[in-house]
Write a protein that holds these residues in place. Structure first.
Motif, PDB file in Angstrom:
ATOM      1  N   GLY A  89      -4.502   3.955   0.858  1.00  0.00           N
ATOM      2  CA  GLY A  89      -4.754   3.056  -0.179  1.00  0.00           C
ATOM      3  C   GLY A  89      -4.168   1.612   0.542  1.00  0.00           C
ATOM      4  N   LYS A  90      -4.519   0.741   0.113  1.00  0.00           N
ATOM      5  CA  LYS A  90      -3.672  -0.590   0.070  1.00  0.00           C
ATOM      6  C   LYS A  90      -4.995  -1.807   0.169  1.00  0.00           C
ATOM      7  CE  LYS A  90      -4.985  -2.079   5.283  1.00  0.00           C
ATOM      8  NZ  LYS A  90      -4.441  -2.380   5.974  1.00  0.00           N
ATOM      9  N   CYS A  91      -3.857  -2.970  -0.257  1.00  0.00           N
ATOM     10  CA  CYS A  91      -4.617  -4.659  -1.057  1.00  0.00           C
ATOM     11  C   CYS A  91      -3.990  -5.604   0.150  1.00  0.00           C
ATOM     12  CB  CYS A  91      -4.235  -4.915  -2.227  1.00  0.00           C
ATOM     13  SG  CYS A  91      -2.467  -4.940  -2.410  1.00  0.00           S
ATOM     14  N   GLY A  95      -2.876   4.299  -2.906  1.00  0.00           N
ATOM     15  CA  GLY A  95      -4.353   5.103  -3.469  1.00  0.00           C
ATOM     16  C   GLY A  95      -4.113   6.266  -2.381  1.00  0.00           C
ATOM     17  N   PRO A  99      -0.271   3.458  -7.779  1.00  0.00           N
ATOM     18  CA  PRO A  99       0.531   2.692  -6.859  1.00  0.00           C
ATOM     19  C   PRO A  99       2.014   2.576  -6.990  1.00  0.00           C
ATOM     20  CG  PRO A  99      -0.324   1.235  -8.042  1.00  0.00           C
ATOM     21  CD  PRO A  99      -1.077   2.832  -8.902  1.00  0.00           C
ATOM     22  N   GLY A 123       0.806  -1.042   0.054  1.00  0.00           N
ATOM     23  CA  GLY A 123       0.029  -0.052  -0.573  1.00  0.00           C
ATOM     24  C   GLY A 123       1.068   1.145  -0.373  1.00  0.00           C
ATOM     25  N   SER A 178      -5.071  -1.626  -7.328  1.00  0.00           N
ATOM     26  CA  SER A 178      -3.997  -3.195  -7.421  1.00  0.00           C
ATOM     27  C   SER A 178      -4.249  -3.365  -8.820  1.00  0.00           C
ATOM     28  CB  SER A 178      -4.794  -4.050  -6.211  1.00  0.00           C
ATOM     29  OG  SER A 178      -5.952  -4.417  -6.976  1.00  0.00           O
ATOM     30  N   SER A 182      -9.124  -4.352  -2.289  1.00  0.00           N
ATOM     31  CA  SER A 182      -8.474  -2.859  -2.541  1.00  0.00           C
ATOM     32  C   SER A 182      -9.364  -1.977  -1.167  1.00  0.00           C
ATOM     33  CB  SER A 182      -8.632  -2.117  -4.039  1.00  0.00           C
ATOM     34  OG  SER A 182      -7.567  -2.889  -4.984  1.00  0.00           O
ATOM     35  N   ALA A 222      -8.070   3.654  -3.814  1.00  0.00           N
ATOM     36  CA  ALA A 222      -7.473   2.266  -3.519  1.00  0.00           C
ATOM     37  C   ALA A 222      -7.253   1.816  -5.318  1.00  0.00           C
ATOM     38  CB  ALA A 222      -7.644   1.392  -3.241  1.00  0.00           C
ATOM     39  N   CYS A 241       0.235  -2.240  -5.322  1.00  0.00           N
ATOM     40  CA  CYS A 241      -0.989  -1.760  -4.458  1.00  0.00           C
ATOM     41  C   CYS A 241      -0.672  -0.371  -4.002  1.00  0.00           C
ATOM     42  CB  CYS A 241      -1.416  -2.716  -3.185  1.00  0.00           C
ATOM     43  SG  CYS A 241      -1.218  -4.214  -4.349  1.00  0.00           S
TER      44      CYS A 241
END
Length: 1321
Positions: free
Chosen positions: A1306-1308, A1303, A1256, A1247, A1286, A1279, A1284, A1301
């Motif tokens: 954001g993250k995955c 945002g 990303p 992320g 990914s 995501s 976000a 990934c």
């Protein structure tokens, strides 16, 4: 007119100065007063409250003493009393003749005169029927616990209990009851069941002076004894159970004694009392004689005793934490496993890698356990020999270049998988140029074509010990365990031969079962009206119906020996309901005096009983009370409530009408908290917090650190102390702890949240209490004149587990002996026995007889009925003469023939049993055993020779032979041993072939290339002597003996020279050795040498081109592998972390086991490509303008950004955790992760907070190549966060995944939360 109460008056003075008194307030019905027949006010006229509840000083007079002292000097005109008479309370049990309440007896004592006076209502003008607790507070429910502590939890004392049944004339000390004892209860059970049994309880004080039943003078009636402020009650000796008891705390030591006089029957004294637990701290120490620990080595090791922590007071073993501040003593040690030694054992050597010149051979070496007593070698794990240098697995060898050598084919499979088999191979004699030679050329070398293999023992059946017979009488079964074992490991039963499996169940025979036997009913005790009949009921056993003790039979099935009969009416009663109310009916008939049914007119003069009536059985339901609620207030007086429900006997809720309303438990009770003093003088003084480390409020992971504290504005909170001891050791009890309200500085506070107040009391359960169980009474020792009988009385739980007598209520122990047949014996007649007759036989076992008569005291013979109350002497007894001569037969000899019908013989002699030989005439000829008998063996078969077909001739020309097989068969053509057929008629097995003479020719092949590329070498060709097959249009040849061909053999080798060679070297390899393991994955080795072209060892070879010397080998089909690291630990006894092979989903997987020293080891898989290809990143840079995605999404060091994302981090992984149940990688386990920057990041997670424009920067990489695992096709990522996005890329085989990934922010993460679905390849 309406009348009402006036105002309450102020409370008056306290009725007592200490020890709990009352104050009274009064109101009058005077608003207005009722007149002219008006009704009086309804309600209470007086009200009360407690006062001066603190205990009185020991120096202060008792309340009753003060009341009586008010009348000192008053003689009430009683004759004989002096003017200085002093009045004191009388606590004795003097018999009262006036009929009034003896609670107000007063005794006057002066100058030896004792007068009893009852002053009714003189001292108490008001009798208060108000309940008060032990805290002297009205309406209080406080009660003293068994330790005498008001409101206590039974934890400040321990119970002492015991029995005494030793008899000596005079006073016998039973037990010394120390000062501070409470709840004293002593009982002396009468020996005969009557009050007078010649044993009496007595008490003496610490100075040795008797305070009860001293100087051989016994008080027969109830009385009270004062010991300091304590009152001890005595039942008097005129009771079947003589008793001393007191609930008060005694302040001085007293001695309990028993006075035994008269017939000196054994006393039956049972006592129990509580003594305080000493306030001084318990003392603990290390005891070095603890249990032996396992031997440190498999052989020649040492074992130690584990020191254990013990409590000095009772030598009880306690937790080692009690002794953690005491230095441990040096442990006791001794040698162990000294009968064996560990050594490296060379099991097998391979062949030399070079048949000519220098070579190597590999050695199969394993760690062995050598038993010095048995001389046996047992293979063990190599780790046991780690302390010794392991010999090299390779050694040099030299092949003779000038002679022929054996060339072998590959070994065949072993003939057995275990227990010692053989394997075979073919051998051919060749020289160094691979020319085939005659076998005689290799005769100087051992020809090894057969070799033993699978020498390890096969899995074998093992058995445990037989259990006891599962019945106590008759036929039953006993059991034992059987299992398949190989070495130290238990295997599945399929690995052992099912045909040889030992039996696990076996019949067993106990003594014959006893059963009840009943006799006929006797006559009725009356001829009319209600009477009863009796019959004999005996417990018998065996064919001869021997009478045994009633304890041998089942008491629950004992037939009745008495029955009631009614000659007039007969009926049978059965209630129509099993619980609640119902009806019951009976059959009413008129009977005559013989019990036969008569006409009802014969009973007309008698009232006919009713044939039906109502019947009430136990209620169908029972009340169940739930736990009490906490008190409704935090200080002062309040209420506690509980719910009471009606349940049936299956614990199911039923209607309340099914339960008896008279048995309804209370649903509400008063509760008393500490007094409410918001402005007391203690305000502001801090209450120190509880110093119990186990009860500190600890922060909870992932939640509020004060989750267990109830906060209100101002920071007040509840503080708790430790739980006290359980109030009962069995059948349920309760525990208490202190709960107080404090502010943040530890000062007392009053405004904590009541809803969050921790509970102060809880129930505790320690299993059911043991109860007294007893058997049937035994037979009386005398038929009359007072005998005794006994029975077994034990303390046990319902499941039969036995305890010592002190574990049950010793005072309630049923008697284990009693008097019986106390009626006097008739003295008019007695049995008289004559002399014994001689033995009925001259040898062997016989009988003697005598006459037994019943004689009157005058010596006349009378009917035996007059002596039936006495035990009749035996009229016969066994006797034995000398030893009788008897025949003695030897063992049967062998049958006289090997088949058909024959004879067996044995010796038969007459023996007298003495050194003197007996003549055959002395033994009974009719009983002489036969000296011979017929024997029948299988019929002798008719055998004949049978021959098979002739095999083809061994040659096509010259001298040759052909062969056939010859068998011995029976009539059904079944093979038999050759010894059964006539050897003179055996057909020939070989004959000569009439063939023309052979022609031979030399056959030569093409020359090979030179054996070297430079220098001197050789080239060779195939030269053989071949037979010419006539009748064919071409030659077919094979290897023949060289002497058959004419002329000189053409050369098969010639030198060649290709110019001088530069010095060079190359890698030379040998054959692969055997696998290092027979089960699972192991390694095998071969020799790899760098040799010059003249076979000299060199270092000129390129290292990168060196062939591998070892490689893995798999023998997984014979494995019974563990399925988890926990199995590895328990089945293999391994406690070291490391790589192990497990069976996962039917396949073998290499797994790293961590935490093998714990009870729950964990499974990890080692990532072959390491942390370079397995990482997770949350990118830490953030763009100043998050709406852009500069440089097409690539990273730049000179970006317009700042590094301030607090959630950033970078973690690499060398191993990841497996959950073998769900087949997932647990991504949040970071035990083998290394965080290089920022915060730890879970596996397969990435992320950033870089940009909101789908740019990303956070990355992760997964590389499972070489682990045997791959991701499931269903594995997906979610995501999360703002803007976000990914980008996930997976390899087709699922072993590699990379992702980007991010945002703003954001993250995955894997879609399954903390797990990543995997599968075994």
């Amino acid at each position: 007119m309406q009348h009402s109460w006036g105002t309450w008056s102020p409370f008056g003075t306290c009725s007592r100065t200490c020890g709990g008194g009352i104050k009274t307030a009064i109101r009058e019905c005077n608003r207005p007063e009722p007149k002219n027949g008006g009704k009086y006010c309804v309600g209470r006229r007086m009200k009360f409250k407690s006062c001066n509840t603190e205990p009185c000083s020991k120096l202060k007079k008792d309340f009753r003493d003060e009341q009586c002292a008010d009348f000192d000097g008053k003689h009430f005109n009683i004759n004989g009393l002096p003017t200085n008479v002093r009045w004191v309370p009388k606590y004795s049990g003097s018999k009262w003749l006036g009929g009034a309440d003896p609670a107000c007896w007063i005794a006057a004592r002066g100058e030896g005169v004792e007068i009893t006076l009852c002053l009714l209502n003189l001292f108490f003008s008001i009798f208060l029927l108000k309940q008060a607790g032990c805290d002297h507070v009205l309406n209080s429910k406080a009660r003293r616990d068994k330790c005498g502590v008001c409101g206590g939890d039974n934890s400040s004392c321990k119970t002492v209990a015991g029995t005494f049944n030793t008899v000596h004339y005079g006073y016998n000390v039973v037990v010394r009851i120390p000062a501070g004892a409470t709840n004293i209860d002593v009982r002396q059970h009468s020996y005969s069941g009557k009050p007078e049994d010649d044993n009496y309880l007595a008490l003496s004080n610490s100075q040795g002076d008797f305070i009860l039943n001293g100087d051989f003078v016994v008080s027969m009636f109830k009385r009270e004894i004062k010991v300091g402020n304590a009152v001890i009650e005595y039942s008097g000796s005129d009771n079947t159970i003589e008793r001393i008891n007191s609930t008060d705390r005694i302040e001085q030591e007293i001695t309990l004694q028993v006075l035994s006089v008269g017939n000196l029957y054994n006393p039956d004294v049972r006592y129990t009392f509580n003594i305080p637990i000493e306030d001084k701290p318990q003392q603990f120490y290390w005891n070095e004689h603890g249990p032996w620990q396992p031997c440190s080595k498999l052989c020649q090791g040492e074992r130690k005793r584990k020191p254990v922590c013990k409590r000095e007071s009772d030598q009880l073993t306690v937790s080692d934490q009690r002794c953690d501040r005491i230095p441990q003593p040096d442990p006791t040690t001794e040698p162990c496993n000294t009968e064996c030694e560990l050594r490296w054992h060379i099991a097998r050597k391979s062949e030399c890698t070079a048949q000519c010149g220098l070579g190597y051979r590999t050695l199969e070496i394993y760690c062995s356990k050598y038993s010095q007593l048995e001389g046996k070698i047992e293979k063990v794990d190599d780790r046991f020999c780690n302390s010794q240098a392991k010999p090299s697995t390779r050694e040099k060898c030299t092949g003779d270049c000038n002679v022929g050598g054996w060339r072998y084919s590959a070994w065949t499979e072993c003939s057995k998988s275990c227990g010692g088999g053989t394997r075979r191979r073919r051998a051919m004699c060749v020289n160094t140029y691979n020319d085939v030679l005659d076998d005689s050329k290799c005769s100087q070398q051992e020809k090894l074509t057969v070799q033993r293999c699978s020498d390890f023992s096969c899995p074998q059946w093992k058995t445990g010990d037989w259990s006891e017979c599962l019945v106590t009488c008759g036929k039953g079964h006993k059991h034992r365990q059987t299992w398949c074992q190989f070495g130290e490991d238990r295997l599945n039963d399929r690995f052992c031969d099912p045909k040889t499996k030992p039996e696990s169940v076996q019949m067993c025979q106990q003594q014959e079962c006893a059963s009840w036997q009943v006799g006929p009913w006797g006559q009725c005790t009356v001829t009319c009206g209600q009477g009863y009949q009796m019959r004999a009921v005996k417990c018998v056993v065996g064919t001869y119906v021997s009478v045994v003790d009633d304890n041998e039979c089942n008491a629950a099935t004992r037939p009745t020996d008495t029955q009631c009969i009614c000659p007039t009416f007969h009926y049978k009663v059965l209630c129509s309901a099993t619980c609640g109310k119902g009806t019951r009916m009976r059959y009413v008939s008129c009977r005559d005096d013989q019990g036969s049914v008569a006409d009802e007119s014969a009973c007309f003069h008698l009232p006919k009983p009713s044939a039906t009536e109502m019947c009430t059985v136990t209620p169908c339901g029972q009340w169940k009370a739930l736990e009490w609620s906490s008190c409704s207030v935090t200080c002062g007086q309040g209420k506690a409530t509980r719910q009471v429900i009606c349940i049936n006997y299956s614990d199911q809720l039923v209607d309340r009408s099914e339960c008896d309303p008279e048995d309804l438990p209370a649903t509400e009770q008063d509760c008393s908290m500490s007094p409410c003093h918001p402005n007391s003088h203690d305000y502001g003084r801090p209450i120190p917090p509880f110093l119990y480390p186990d009860h500190r409020l600890k922060p909870h992971p992932g939640g509020s650190p004060n989750r267990n504290r109830a906060h209100i504005p101002g920071g007040n909170q509840w503080r708790i102390g430790p739980w006290g001891a359980c109030s009962s050791t069995c059948a349920g009890g309760f525990q208490r702890r202190v709960v107080v309200c404090q502010d943040e500085n530890g000062y007392t506070a009053n405004n904590c949240d009541e809803k969050s107040k921790p509970m102060e009391q809880r129930s505790c359960e320690s299993g059911p209490c043991p109860q007294w169980a007893y058997g049937n009474w035994g037979e009386c020792t005398k038929p009359c004149g007072g005998g005794t009988r006994t029975r077994l009385v034990v303390c046990q739980r319902p499941n039969g587990e036995r305890f010592t007598d002190l574990s049950c209520e010793i005072l309630d122990k049923p008697p284990d002996r009693e008097q019986c047949n106390v009626q006097d014996c008739p003295r008019d007649a007695a049995w008289s026995a004559g002399p014994w007759s001689s033995c009925s036989v001259s040898c062997g076992r016989g009988q003697k007889h005598r006459s037994v008569y019943c004689l009157s005291k005058e010596g006349r013979h009378v009917e035996e009925e007059n002596c039936k109350h006495l035990a009749k002497p035996n009229v016969q007894k066994k006797c034995r003469g000398g030893r009788c001569p008897k025949w003695k037969a030897g063992d049967w000899g062998q049958c006289s023939v090997s088949c058909g019908r024959g004879v067996q013989r044995r010796s038969v002699q007459c023996h007298s049993g003495t050194p003197k030989a007996a003549q055959e005439a002395e033994c009974d000829p009719a009983s002489r055993p036969p000296p011979e008998r017929d024997c029948h063996l299988p019929e002798c078969p008719t055998q004949r020779w049978a021959a098979g077909e002739w095999q083809p001739c061994t040659k096509t020309c010259g001298e040759a032979s052909r062969f056939r097989k010859v068998f011995c068969v029976d009539e059904s053509k079944q093979l038999q041993s050759s010894s059964y057929c006539d050897p003179s008629k055996r057909p020939a097995e070989m004959e000569s072939c009439g063939l023309p003479p052979c022609e031979y020719i030399w056959i030569t092949g093409e020359w090979s290339e030179c054996s070297v590329t430079c220098g001197k070498g050789y080239r060779q060709r195939l030269v053989s002597c071949s037979e010419i097959y006539t009748g064919k249009d071409h030659y077919e040849y094979g290897y023949q003996n060289m002497v058959n061909c004419p002329g000189t053999q053409p050369p098969n080798i010639q030198p060649c020279y290709l110019g001088e060679c530069p010095i060079s070297a190359s890698w030379r390899v040998g054959n692969w050795g055997s696998c290092s393991v027979t089960c699972g994955v192991g390694v095998m080795h071969r020799s790899v040498q760098c040799l010059t072209n003249d076979d000299q060892v060199s270092n000129l070879c390129h290292v990168d081109l060196k062939p591998e010397e070892r490689r893995t080998c798999h023998n997984v089909h014979d494995c019974d592998l563990p399925r988890s690291c926990k199995d590895v630990k328990h089945l293999k006894g391994v406690t070291e972390d490391g790589e192990y092979f497990l069976q996962v989903k039917g396949k073998t997987l290499k797994v790293y086991c961590s935490g093998m020293q714990t009870d729950s080891p964990k499974e990890y898989v080692t990532l072959v490509n390491g942390d370079a290809e397995n990482f997770s990143e949350v990118y830490g840079y953030r763009l100043h303008n998050p709406t852009e995605c500069p440089y097409n999404g690539s990273r730049r060091e000179d970006c317009q950004c700042r590094k301030d994302y607090t959630a950033a981090g970078f973690s690499t992984f060398s191993k990841v955790r497996l959950d073998l149940n769900t087949m997932q990688i647990i991504t949040t386990d970071l035990q083998f992760a290394q965080t290089h920057d920022g915060r730890p990041v879970p596996y397969a997670t990435a992320g950033d907070c870089y940009s909101a424009a789908k740019c990303p920067q956070g990355r992760f990489s997964i590389d499972l190549y070489g682990t045997g695992l791959s991701l499931m096709g269903t594995a997906k990522w979610l995501s999360q966060g703002n803007y976000a996005v990914s980008e996930i890329q997976k390899s087709p085989d699922g072993t590699k995944v990379v992702g980007r990934c991010g945002g703003y922010c954001g993250k995955c993460t894997p879609s399954s939360g903390t797990g990543l679905d995997i599968q075994v390849l």
